[in-house]
Design a protein around this motif. Sequence first.
Motif, PDB file in Angstrom:
ATOM      1  N   TRP A   1     -31.442   9.015  95.205  1.00  0.00           N
ATOM      2  CA  TRP A   1     -31.578   8.193  93.994  1.00  0.00           C
ATOM      3  C   TRP A   1     -32.608   8.822  93.061  1.00  0.00           C
ATOM      4  O   TRP A   1     -32.413   8.914  91.857  1.00  0.00           O
ATOM      5  CB  TRP A   1     -32.005   6.762  94.339  1.00  0.00           C
TER       6      TRP A   1
ATOM      7  N   GLN B   1     -26.635   0.174 106.684  1.00  0.00           N
ATOM      8  CA  GLN B   1     -26.815   0.335 105.239  1.00  0.00           C
ATOM      9  C   GLN B   1     -27.356   1.721 104.913  1.00  0.00           C
ATOM     10  O   GLN B   1     -26.922   2.360 103.949  1.00  0.00           O
ATOM     11  CB  GLN B   1     -27.753  -0.755 104.701  1.00  0.00           C
TER      12      GLN B   1
ATOM     13  N   GLN C   1     -25.558   4.404 102.565  1.00  0.00           N
ATOM     14  CA  GLN C   1     -26.210   4.931 101.360  1.00  0.00           C
ATOM     15  C   GLN C   1     -26.055   6.446 101.227  1.00  0.00           C
ATOM     16  O   GLN C   1     -26.235   6.999 100.143  1.00  0.00           O
ATOM     17  CB  GLN C   1     -27.701   4.553 101.362  1.00  0.00           C
TER      18      GLN C   1
ATOM     19  N   ASP D   1     -17.715   3.187  90.131  1.00  0.00           N
ATOM     20  CA  ASP D   1     -18.146   2.201  89.149  1.00  0.00           C
ATOM     21  C   ASP D   1     -19.513   2.568  88.624  1.00  0.00           C
ATOM     22  O   ASP D   1     -20.375   3.043  89.333  1.00  0.00           O
ATOM     23  CB  ASP D   1     -18.195   0.810  89.771  1.00  0.00           C
TER      24      ASP D   1
ATOM     25  N   GLU E   1     -22.506   0.932  86.303  1.00  0.00           N
ATOM     26  CA  GLU E   1     -22.845  -0.345  85.704  1.00  0.00           C
ATOM     27  C   GLU E   1     -23.832  -0.193  84.571  1.00  0.00           C
ATOM     28  O   GLU E   1     -24.520  -1.124  84.221  1.00  0.00           O
ATOM     29  CB  GLU E   1     -23.385  -1.291  86.780  1.00  0.00           C
TER      30      GLU E   1
ATOM     31  N   PRO F   1     -30.426   3.764  92.269  1.00  0.00           N
ATOM     32  CA  PRO F   1     -29.227   4.128  93.022  1.00  0.00           C
ATOM     33  C   PRO F   1     -27.975   4.059  92.150  1.00  0.00           C
ATOM     34  O   PRO F   1     -27.929   3.325  91.169  1.00  0.00           O
ATOM     35  CB  PRO F   1     -29.161   3.089  94.145  1.00  0.00           C
TER      36      PRO F   1
ATOM     37  N   HIS G   1     -25.279   2.787  93.087  1.00  0.00           N
ATOM     38  CA  HIS G   1     -24.760   1.427  93.285  1.00  0.00           C
ATOM     39  C   HIS G   1     -25.938   0.462  93.338  1.00  0.00           C
ATOM     40  O   HIS G   1     -26.728   0.511  94.280  1.00  0.00           O
ATOM     41  CB  HIS G   1     -23.987   1.327  94.600  1.00  0.00           C
ATOM     42  N   PRO G   2     -26.061  -0.414  92.362  1.00  0.00           N
ATOM     43  CA  PRO G   2     -27.239  -1.284  92.315  1.00  0.00           C
ATOM     44  C   PRO G   2     -27.448  -2.128  93.571  1.00  0.00           C
ATOM     45  O   PRO G   2     -28.582  -2.421  93.925  1.00  0.00           O
ATOM     46  CB  PRO G   2     -26.958  -2.158  91.091  1.00  0.00           C
ATOM     47  N   HIS G   3     -26.371  -2.478  94.284  1.00  0.00           N
ATOM     48  CA  HIS G   3     -26.591  -3.307  95.478  1.00  0.00           C
ATOM     49  C   HIS G   3     -27.446  -2.582  96.504  1.00  0.00           C
ATOM     50  O   HIS G   3     -28.106  -3.202  97.327  1.00  0.00           O
ATOM     51  CB  HIS G   3     -25.256  -3.770  96.080  1.00  0.00           C
ATOM     52  N   GLN G   4     -27.442  -1.242  96.438  1.00  0.00           N
ATOM     53  CA  GLN G   4     -28.261  -0.504  97.398  1.00  0.00           C
ATOM     54  C   GLN G   4     -29.749  -0.654  97.098  1.00  0.00           C
ATOM     55  O   GLN G   4     -30.584  -0.522  97.985  1.00  0.00           O
ATOM     56  CB  GLN G   4     -27.852   0.974  97.400  1.00  0.00           C
ATOM     57  N   PHE G   5     -30.049  -0.943  95.853  1.00  0.00           N
ATOM     58  CA  PHE G   5     -31.450  -1.216  95.518  1.00  0.00           C
ATOM     59  C   PHE G   5     -31.900  -2.504  96.216  1.00  0.00           C
ATOM     60  O   PHE G   5     -33.005  -2.578  96.772  1.00  0.00           O
ATOM     61  CB  PHE G   5     -31.599  -1.339  93.999  1.00  0.00           C
TER      62      PHE G   5
ATOM     63  N   GLU H   1     -30.640  -3.651  98.957  1.00  0.00           N
ATOM     64  CA  GLU H   1     -30.773  -3.320 100.386  1.00  0.00           C
ATOM     65  C   GLU H   1     -32.147  -2.709 100.650  1.00  0.00           C
ATOM     66  O   GLU H   1     -32.821  -3.052 101.626  1.00  0.00           O
ATOM     67  CB  GLU H   1     -29.693  -2.302 100.800  1.00  0.00           C
ATOM     68  N   MET H   2     -32.535  -1.811  99.767  1.00  0.00           N
ATOM     69  CA  MET H   2     -33.822  -1.130  99.950  1.00  0.00           C
ATOM     70  C   MET H   2     -34.975  -2.134  99.902  1.00  0.00           C
ATOM     71  O   MET H   2     -35.918  -2.043 100.692  1.00  0.00           O
ATOM     72  CB  MET H   2     -33.959  -0.039  98.886  1.00  0.00           C
TER      73      MET H   2
END
Lengths: 364, 170, 369
Positions: free
Chosen positions: A266, A312, A316, B165, B167, C303, C305-309, C311-312
């Motif tokens: 990231w 997870q 990732q 995707d 966003e 990230p 994918h924002p959902h991984q943020f 998760e973190m």
Amino acid sequence: MTGNHDSETSHGTMARARTLVDADVHAVVPSTQSLFPYLSAHWRDHVTNTLMKGVVETAYPRFAPTTSRTGLDAPNGPPAGSSLEALQRDVLDCDEVEYAILCCTYQVDSLHNPDAAVAFSSAANDWLAAEWLDQDPRLRAGIVVPVHYPELAAREIDRVGGHPGFVQANLPARTTFPLGSRINSPIWDAIARNDLVAAIHFGGAPGTPPTPSGWSSYYLEDYAGMAHVVQSQLVSLITEGTLEAHPGVKVAVLEAGFTWIGPFLWRFDKEWRNLRRLVPWVRRPPSAYLRDHFRFTIQPLDAPDRNDHLLQAIDQIGSEHVLMYSSDYPHRHASDPDRLLNIVPAQLADRIRADNAKALYGLP
Amino acid sequence: MARHVVARSGEIPEGGRTIVNIGGLPIGIFNIDGEYFAILNRCPHQGAPLCEGHLWPGLLVSSEPGDYTNRAEVPIISCIWHGWEFDLRTGQSVCDPQRLRVRNYDVKVEAAGTDGFNLHATTYAVEELGGVIVVDLDRRPSTGEAAKLSHLLGARSNGGNEATDREMVP
Amino acid sequence: MVTIIERTVSQTAALVRPALIDCDLHNELHGDVWALVPYLPERWRRHVETFGVRSPSGGFYPRFMDHRADARPPSGRRAGSDVDFVREDYLDRCRVAYAILNPLSPAASQTNLELGAALATACNDWQVAEWLDREPRLRASIAVAIEAPDLAVAEIRRRARDTRFVQVLFTGRPQEPMGRRKYWPIYEACEDLGLKVASHAFGSYGNPVTGAGWPSFYLEDHVGPAQAMQANIISLVTEGVFERFPGLQVISVENGFAWLPSLCWRLDAAWSLLRDEVPHLSLAPSEYVHRHVWATTQPMEEPHHPHQFAEMLDHLGPLVDRIVFASDYPHWDADQPDEAFPVRLGVEQARKFYYANAATLYGFDSKSC
Ligand code: FES
């Protein structure tokens, strides 16, 4: 570890019956004398009659609890990992391993004398070929190279790269210059022309500090810190365009953990979006290079307590093709690799157990 | 009405830009070698006033490490904050052309006095000299060139099987 | 030619977040060391005029971009060097309740340690006169010559009475890992005086940004602090600094924070096998991190994918309450407060990240506006 890793499914048990590739087992040179058959008279004489006794091994303190599993570290016996019979008994036969990739971390980079570094590299490789690869068809190995002399390292890769048992070149995580530096181009050219994988492994003896703040005090620091050193190597290889210059080359990252990959990417992707113009040959986000070019062995797991967190962290990574099973024999670890294999979906488990390594190394 | 006069032609010199507010929408108008481009003055990353960023002489590409080749045919603005680059022709980002872009608008020079658009009169008085620059909020410019960016960058793929995707589109 | 008709100011998050505490605001030296020369005693003024300032050479990666162009004050001074403009352009506009100043002065990296200490004193005098006395919302880090701990301690004791100084500033890459015995006198003084220790990214005493040598490009130098700070935390924990100084609190500044969970996992796994080497540790490494380490958000990990943020944040466990917002204004890589988080935060979570966590850390009033 308090995870409920035994609970969920029977994937692990089912998968046990299937094929297994162990992408990281160690072949330890038992003593300098054991290389004598592969050293010239000059170096045999040198070792016998001078204070030069061979390489200086520092990455794995002989009796540290991480270096060997219980029962393998008898004080008067040979070092753990130095016996093919023990490897066959404890890993190859016992786990019904189809292939195992030997990593010999013989620290030739501790030898500043370039001629000695080459001589001991060549000896280690000839020893690996004769006493391991040629003795068991399940074995493959990485080439020991004098990484600190890139031209000489390239020559050694060319010398033994044709042996079908050598599938990769071993590069230590700790180096004098980052591996992607153009100083190291000869090594990457040689890896590419010999159609080999590059393996980055735990350790290295470059004589420069293992942290960005100088020398640390404890082995625990070096051990835990090897992950951030490897992270810096990935930054180097991707930023400097090593994989653009050699699009066919793949990199196996051994024994550095993997649960950090997502968050690391990231940040790295973000920095590339910010600063791409400095390195326009980096055409894609770093994460894309990682997924296409890098493979990681799973031991040590460095796993969170909770299995959902572990899943997870695996998710990732963003690809099912990145992780490879390893026992890291004879080293000891906090968790068993089955903990991971037992919780991931069956198809991913198969990829980790064998498919990813077979694809990487072109194993039938 | 979607069409707005934003400036007299000639008011924005070559290599220059102006930033106007059309009904609450901040829009940057650029004159690159006599061609006009209009994009939203809001970066899709963290909302910076993108149009205040740096105009580069082109898209920087590379055939191999050590090669820096400028493609002058692609006008690039980089964001005033974190430097993300955008293709002024298409609004596409350089870092992720297919999924991340800044809103862009059709803009052309028309003869002054033409009917069918609003005068953005609070800012500009339209005179008869030359033409006027008209932004159409409902239309994007034709994107015939759009695919070219990733082609120029030479990216093979975006790697692996990550989902697509994004966003961060405004 | 740029004609600005109207600035875009984001309104989205401003509505849900409280006035914020910014844990990394930079008060820039206009003209670098020359801004400090008026505050130096004659002996060192002459020295700087004649010999300049000298740090270990070879660690220079020219920055790609200058400070944020839109943060440059109308006075023409360097961005971030004009307190009145910082007030108007940032503190007021972004509704800042408190901001912690981190002066990036040459004090910590001088090869001449006495000069470093003199520059540190000058820098702190400059902070008082030109910043703290002129804006009540500002707090500051104490500049010190960290490689001369005795001189650093003297400076810390000199400043401690002024409660607007809240912490002591380390560079990202000291000469030795932060846990080493050399720095213990600094920690002792901080614990004694109730000051925090902040480690700000960048700045080196001659060590490369990696444990594998000098990289080639600024991009590598700019990713590197996340790795450098991991090494410093490993060192602080392993050396037993938090056993010895149980009141010490360390803040990682400008290193991001998404690497904290995996660092804890790896450290705990390693310690479970290697604890005989470190019998001075009575707790698992992650426990020390949970009790003694804080991290500022910038540069925020983003990230794909924002959902991984999310998760973190979950992986952080108790550390999530030790994550504090920082902008890094006016630097080019600063995070815009209202757009920084890649996910939409709940009201309570926003209150913690923007205000409450830092209020706990620094002992500010717990209610914000
Ligand atoms: S706000 Fe434009 S690049 Fe970040």
